[in-house]
Motif scaffolding. Sequence first.
Motif, PDB file in Angstrom:
ATOM      1  N   GLU A  28      -8.289  13.820   7.937  1.00 50.25           N
ATOM      2  CA  GLU A  28      -8.265  14.581   6.680  1.00 50.25           C
ATOM      3  C   GLU A  28      -9.258  15.737   6.737  1.00 50.25           C
ATOM      4  O   GLU A  28      -8.964  16.844   6.278  1.00 50.25           O
ATOM      5  CB  GLU A  28      -8.601  13.669   5.506  1.00 50.25           C
ATOM      6  CG  GLU A  28      -8.500  14.382   4.161  1.00 50.25           C
ATOM      7  CD  GLU A  28      -8.801  13.471   2.981  1.00 50.25           C
ATOM      8  OE1 GLU A  28      -8.745  13.954   1.837  1.00 50.25           O
ATOM      9  OE2 GLU A  28      -9.095  12.281   3.209  1.00 50.25           O
TER      10      GLU A  28
ATOM     11  N   MET B 208       0.850  -1.198   0.000  1.00 50.77           N
ATOM     12  CA  MET B 208       0.000   0.000   0.000  1.00 50.77           C
ATOM     13  C   MET B 208       0.885   1.248   0.000  1.00 50.77           C
ATOM     14  O   MET B 208       1.782   1.366   0.825  1.00 50.77           O
ATOM     15  CB  MET B 208      -0.920   0.008   1.229  1.00 50.77           C
ATOM     16  CG  MET B 208      -1.846   1.204   1.296  1.00 50.77           C
ATOM     17  SD  MET B 208      -2.872   1.188   2.801  1.00 50.77           S
ATOM     18  CE  MET B 208      -3.869  -0.259   2.505  1.00 50.77           C
ATOM     19  N   THR B 209       0.610   2.160  -0.936  1.00 51.47           N
ATOM     20  CA  THR B 209       1.408   3.377  -1.036  1.00 51.47           C
ATOM     21  C   THR B 209       0.967   4.392   0.006  1.00 51.47           C
ATOM     22  O   THR B 209      -0.162   4.356   0.504  1.00 51.47           O
ATOM     23  CB  THR B 209       1.276   3.976  -2.436  1.00 51.47           C
ATOM     24  OG1 THR B 209      -0.103   4.287  -2.686  1.00 51.47           O
ATOM     25  CG2 THR B 209       1.770   3.001  -3.498  1.00 51.47           C
TER      26      THR B 209
ATOM     27  N   ASN C  64      -5.678  12.998  -5.308  1.00 51.99           N
ATOM     28  CA  ASN C  64      -7.003  13.370  -5.799  1.00 51.99           C
ATOM     29  C   ASN C  64      -6.857  14.669  -6.574  1.00 51.99           C
ATOM     30  O   ASN C  64      -5.962  15.467  -6.305  1.00 51.99           O
ATOM     31  CB  ASN C  64      -8.002  13.505  -4.652  1.00 51.99           C
ATOM     32  CG  ASN C  64      -7.611  14.566  -3.639  1.00 51.99           C
ATOM     33  OD1 ASN C  64      -7.887  15.751  -3.806  1.00 51.99           O
ATOM     34  ND2 ASN C  64      -6.931  14.130  -2.569  1.00 51.99           N
TER      35      ASN C  64
ATOM     36  N   ARG D 293      -2.600   8.961   2.912  1.00 49.42           N
ATOM     37  CA  ARG D 293      -3.604   7.975   3.337  1.00 49.42           C
ATOM     38  C   ARG D 293      -3.875   8.146   4.829  1.00 49.42           C
ATOM     39  O   ARG D 293      -3.303   7.455   5.678  1.00 49.42           O
ATOM     40  CB  ARG D 293      -3.116   6.559   3.032  1.00 49.42           C
ATOM     41  CG  ARG D 293      -3.116   6.224   1.559  1.00 49.42           C
ATOM     42  CD  ARG D 293      -2.907   4.749   1.311  1.00 49.42           C
ATOM     43  NE  ARG D 293      -3.032   4.434  -0.093  1.00 49.42           N
ATOM     44  CZ  ARG D 293      -4.187   4.208  -0.725  1.00 49.42           C
ATOM     45  NH1 ARG D 293      -5.320   4.249  -0.033  1.00 49.42           N
ATOM     46  NH2 ARG D 293      -4.204   3.923  -2.004  1.00 49.42           N
TER      47      ARG D 293
ATOM     48  N   ASP E  54     -16.342   9.725   1.978  1.00 50.14           N
ATOM     49  CA  ASP E  54     -15.633   8.999   3.040  1.00 50.14           C
ATOM     50  C   ASP E  54     -16.178   9.318   4.420  1.00 50.14           C
ATOM     51  O   ASP E  54     -16.008   8.549   5.353  1.00 50.14           O
ATOM     52  CB  ASP E  54     -14.144   9.347   3.007  1.00 50.14           C
ATOM     53  CG  ASP E  54     -13.506   8.919   1.692  1.00 50.14           C
ATOM     54  OD1 ASP E  54     -14.066   8.006   1.062  1.00 50.14           O
ATOM     55  OD2 ASP E  54     -12.481   9.494   1.311  1.00 50.14           O
TER      56      ASP E  54
ATOM     57  N   ARG F 281      -2.374   9.037  -1.729  1.00 46.21           N
ATOM     58  CA  ARG F 281      -3.657   8.755  -2.375  1.00 46.21           C
ATOM     59  C   ARG F 281      -4.075  10.030  -3.106  1.00 46.21           C
ATOM     60  O   ARG F 281      -4.910  10.805  -2.606  1.00 46.21           O
ATOM     61  CB  ARG F 281      -4.697   8.357  -1.324  1.00 46.21           C
ATOM     62  CG  ARG F 281      -6.065   7.987  -1.881  1.00 46.21           C
ATOM     63  CD  ARG F 281      -7.044   7.686  -0.759  1.00 46.21           C
ATOM     64  NE  ARG F 281      -7.075   8.762   0.210  1.00 46.21           N
ATOM     65  CZ  ARG F 281      -7.746   8.722   1.364  1.00 46.21           C
ATOM     66  NH1 ARG F 281      -8.393   7.640   1.692  1.00 46.21           N
ATOM     67  NH2 ARG F 281      -7.746   9.750   2.192  1.00 46.21           N
TER      68      ARG F 281
ATOM     69  N   MET G 167      -3.623  14.337   0.255  1.00 46.99           N
ATOM     70  CA  MET G 167      -3.157  13.259  -0.628  1.00 46.99           C
ATOM     71  C   MET G 167      -2.499  12.117   0.136  1.00 46.99           C
ATOM     72  O   MET G 167      -2.083  11.126  -0.465  1.00 46.99           O
ATOM     73  CB  MET G 167      -2.184  13.829  -1.669  1.00 46.99           C
ATOM     74  CG  MET G 167      -2.863  14.694  -2.712  1.00 46.99           C
ATOM     75  SD  MET G 167      -1.786  15.160  -4.084  1.00 46.99           S
ATOM     76  CE  MET G 167      -0.672  16.325  -3.266  1.00 46.99           C
TER      77      MET G 167
END
Length: 366
Positions: free
Chosen positions: A58, A1-2, A7, A52, A109, A5, A50
């Motif tokens: 967030e 998993m990076t 957007n 995770r 989310d 993320r 950006m």
Amino acid sequence: MTLFRPNWQALLSLLATLYSLTAVPFTATMTGSSSYLIIALLLLGAIGSMLRLGAMLEIAILVVSSLGAAAGLIGGLTDATGTANAGYFAGLTAAWLLGWRLVTVLSGDGRNLGTLSSLLVPTLFGIWVLILWEAIVRGTGIPFVLLPPPSAIAVRVTTSTSILMADFNQTVLKAVLFGYIVGSLTGFIVAILADRYRFLANGLLPVGNMASALPMIGVAPVMVIWFGFDWQSKAAVVVVMTFFPMLVNTIAGLASPGEMERDLMRTYASTRWQSLFKLRLPAAMPFIFNALKINSTLALIGAIVAEFFGTPVVGMGFRISTEVGRMNLDMVWAEIALAAVVGSLFYGALALLERAVTFWHPSYRR
């Protein structure tokens, strides 16, 4: 998993923030340190969005970065109206994109927030409309006589409370409420009769279609001549505007039950009145509330426009027409804001009542 993320809102915000570095400071009175602080907030929001992270973290980062940067940008216009440069508007764009991302997270989310999310999303949308309005008008130096910023309108509201309350009493509490109740109730009663006697429906529905096409600016002067210059003539306009939407929607709602439901009532040997109250009126409630919500806006619009054609020296329509002639646009917008708030609260109250009455409707099932 990076770790990242990406957007598109955060990426565009990052690009706009980097561009704003080419024009520091942003206004004539803003210091370089203030501009760099705003840029730091924007970078925090873009990069943090950006990563995770959890939805709540967030959301917190986006709230602080977007609204904090917007507050700094608007504060930088103090004694500097019309001096905003390209970097200023790039920063404003970046903050707006982060606000967009915030709404996206709350809508997607952040579904675990439940009812709070459904309240926060429209609230944030309204806040950003005001932020953009304020920043663009003051940043570009648009003359206040053409478009006053929200801050000037708020000042006018606080300094003209007595005038606004007098106008509210004349237009809403007298003309709108009376006309709304009489028009909607009369339309409902006539719809019940038209459902019972088909010749009424056949005769009234074409008349209703014709009446809905009547221009308000043609009806209002006639009502002023018939009922005088006080609130009674405005209430008469509201009655005309609200009668036929209620009539048409109620007739359609009473006809909405299917043949299966009607046959079931007949197998129970129900009378016409029992079928009306136990089947057809409950089924018509979504249609009736739809008419009530339509009438809530039509009533306010009708009363305000009717006041343009003759009224005592009080009323929301009278105030708008006279203050436009005096070029007092802040007072005009204060009246518009009052009308918007009253209309929204009225519509919201009807929506809550509709949910309580028609809770069984499939549209409310999850």
